[in-house]
Write an enzyme that holds these catalytic residues in place. Sequence first.
Site, PDB file in Angstrom:
ATOM      1  N   GLU A  36       0.825  -1.213   0.000  1.00 50.16           N
ATOM      2  CA  GLU A  36       0.000   0.000   0.000  1.00 50.16           C
ATOM      3  C   GLU A  36       0.861   1.265   0.000  1.00 50.16           C
ATOM      4  OE1 GLU A  36      -2.977   0.280  -0.748  1.00 50.16           O
ATOM      5  OE2 GLU A  36      -3.696  -1.754  -0.524  1.00 50.16           O
ATOM      6  N   GLN A  41       0.797   6.916  -5.274  1.00 50.66           N
ATOM      7  CA  GLN A  41       1.416   7.718  -6.343  1.00 50.66           C
ATOM      8  C   GLN A  41       2.268   6.902  -7.318  1.00 50.66           C
ATOM      9  OE1 GLN A  41       2.650   9.666  -3.004  1.00 50.66           O
ATOM     10  NE2 GLN A  41       1.862  11.674  -3.494  1.00 50.66           N
ATOM     11  N   LEU A  79      11.530   4.706  -7.111  1.00 44.10           N
ATOM     12  CA  LEU A  79      10.088   4.776  -6.820  1.00 44.10           C
ATOM     13  C   LEU A  79       9.644   6.191  -6.453  1.00 44.10           C
ATOM     14  CD1 LEU A  79       9.036   1.631  -4.720  1.00 44.10           C
ATOM     15  CD2 LEU A  79       8.105   2.353  -6.911  1.00 44.10           C
ATOM     16  N   GLY A  80      10.601   7.025  -6.015  1.00 37.91           N
ATOM     17  CA  GLY A  80      10.259   8.409  -5.703  1.00 37.91           C
ATOM     18  C   GLY A  80       9.501   8.561  -4.398  1.00 37.91           C
ATOM     19  N   TYR A  81       9.196   9.823  -4.060  1.00 39.65           N
ATOM     20  CA  TYR A  81       8.497  10.136  -2.801  1.00 39.65           C
ATOM     21  C   TYR A  81       9.147   9.359  -1.648  1.00 39.65           C
ATOM     22  CZ  TYR A  81       4.947  11.863  -6.050  1.00 39.65           C
ATOM     23  OH  TYR A  81       4.299  12.541  -7.056  1.00 39.65           O
ATOM     24  N   TYR A 119      -6.296   6.008   4.762  1.00 38.11           N
ATOM     25  CA  TYR A 119      -6.426   5.024   3.682  1.00 38.11           C
ATOM     26  C   TYR A 119      -5.596   3.767   3.979  1.00 38.11           C
ATOM     27  CZ  TYR A 119      -5.676   2.477  -0.570  1.00 38.11           C
ATOM     28  OH  TYR A 119      -5.575   1.440  -1.461  1.00 38.11           O
ATOM     29  N   ASP A 137      -9.332   5.997  -1.261  1.00 36.91           N
ATOM     30  CA  ASP A 137      -8.350   6.802  -1.993  1.00 36.91           C
ATOM     31  C   ASP A 137      -9.054   7.408  -3.204  1.00 36.91           C
ATOM     32  OD1 ASP A 137      -8.700   4.654  -3.680  1.00 36.91           O
ATOM     33  OD2 ASP A 137      -6.570   4.167  -3.872  1.00 36.91           O
ATOM     34  N   CYS A 191     -13.790   1.177 -14.021  1.00 36.86           N
ATOM     35  CA  CYS A 191     -14.331   2.517 -13.755  1.00 36.86           C
ATOM     36  C   CYS A 191     -13.187   3.542 -13.781  1.00 36.86           C
ATOM     37  CB  CYS A 191     -15.047   2.509 -12.407  1.00 36.86           C
ATOM     38  SG  CYS A 191     -16.183   3.880 -12.174  1.00 36.86           S
ATOM     39  N   CYS A 198     -18.366   1.038 -18.961  1.00 36.70           N
ATOM     40  CA  CYS A 198     -19.631   0.756 -18.262  1.00 36.70           C
ATOM     41  C   CYS A 198     -20.268  -0.562 -18.715  1.00 36.70           C
ATOM     42  CB  CYS A 198     -20.614   1.906 -18.477  1.00 36.70           C
ATOM     43  SG  CYS A 198     -20.023   3.439 -17.719  1.00 36.70           S
ATOM     44  N   CYS A 201     -19.107  -3.407 -16.711  1.00 38.46           N
ATOM     45  CA  CYS A 201     -19.098  -3.200 -15.266  1.00 38.46           C
ATOM     46  C   CYS A 201     -20.055  -4.159 -14.546  1.00 38.46           C
ATOM     47  CB  CYS A 201     -19.476  -1.760 -14.943  1.00 38.46           C
ATOM     48  SG  CYS A 201     -19.515  -1.449 -13.171  1.00 38.46           S
ATOM     49  N   CYS A 207     -25.531   1.526 -10.556  1.00 35.66           N
ATOM     50  CA  CYS A 207     -24.808   2.799 -10.744  1.00 35.66           C
ATOM     51  C   CYS A 207     -25.751   3.917 -11.184  1.00 35.66           C
ATOM     52  CB  CYS A 207     -23.691   2.610 -11.769  1.00 35.66           C
ATOM     53  SG  CYS A 207     -22.762   4.129 -12.058  1.00 35.66           S
TER      54      CYS A 207
END
Length: 357
Positions: A36, A41, A79-81, A119, A137, A191, A198, A201, A207
């Site tokens: 997770e 991102q 991976l960054g961040y 989250y 999220d 989605c 759709c 789905c 929906c």
Amino acid sequence: MDIKSFQDDLIGWFVSEQRELPWRKDQDPYKVWVSEIMLQQTRVDTVIPYFNRFLENFPTIEALAAADEEKVLKAWEGLGYYSRVRNLQSAVQEVNERYGGKVPDSPEEISALKGVGPYTAGAILSIAYGKPEPAVDGNVMRVLSRILLIWEDIARPASRKIFEAAVRELISHENPSYFNQALMELGALICTPTSPSCLLCPVREHCEAFHEGVQDELPVKTKKKKQKNVQLAAGIFKDEGGRILIRKRPGTGLLANLWEFPTVELNLDFQRQRDQLSEHFEEVYGLSPKINESIGEIDHVFSHLVWNIQVFSGQFTGEILETPQLRLVTEKEIQEFAFPVPYQKMLKKYLESKKAE
């Protein structure tokens, strides 16, 4: 809405259509947690090889808690961040010390861990521990804004509460793990942000946006501010022995504690890129370098700014005193250090330009 029928349709679809992802093989809370944090991102297909490699290096909470930060950053490289992995390691150390290496299963304890927001807490509690907690999220907000016809702006932090309340209403208490994963999977595969599929789905009948024909107008999301452009010059400088000068970025702020090549932010006079880099080198290291022609430029986009880096190579004579923040390394040794993506691209460009000579 018939909630039971909605749950059955959604979970039934997930059981037959879910992607095979390495963190789904078991419901180990540590693996769910790592996945997770990586998936924030970052796209799923990018994460898979990183996840597998990370778990090889740090298979347990104990292993990650005891690991050297430099090795952890190296495993995350690209991976960054990077604050994500620093927070993960310090939270894992707390779990190791305070909870004997077992990820806590109460919302209060898990939410108190560093870097674990609502989250991530909801994802671990529902997926690993089978607790009916919401994991909301952007993906889930998009899906639910269409299914329930919610016109709140999902870019506003306050909107999350509306969606969390909606999940609490809809979530399956028999199988909260599959319910939350199915919502995420639906957002990823069917989605989608634009042109949702759709007709494929599994919950189309439930929906409201589809019935009203407004699925393309939802979710409501205001645009972010424009990114700031920053012009930089950076150089790969070698000493007389052919070793490359690298330095560690500060311990806080953007790309903290990662390694870089000497870099200077350019003032408005772009004509003097080499001169400005040379002046920076003299000012910081007290030596006059010889700088070659530019070997190209690199653009790198962060969430809030864009770097445009002019790349140079150069040589210097004289001594530079090595410290924990300043190293002289060979091309082979440099592979051991964790560099942000723009500097990895820069090194690649440099090595290619050498081959071409």
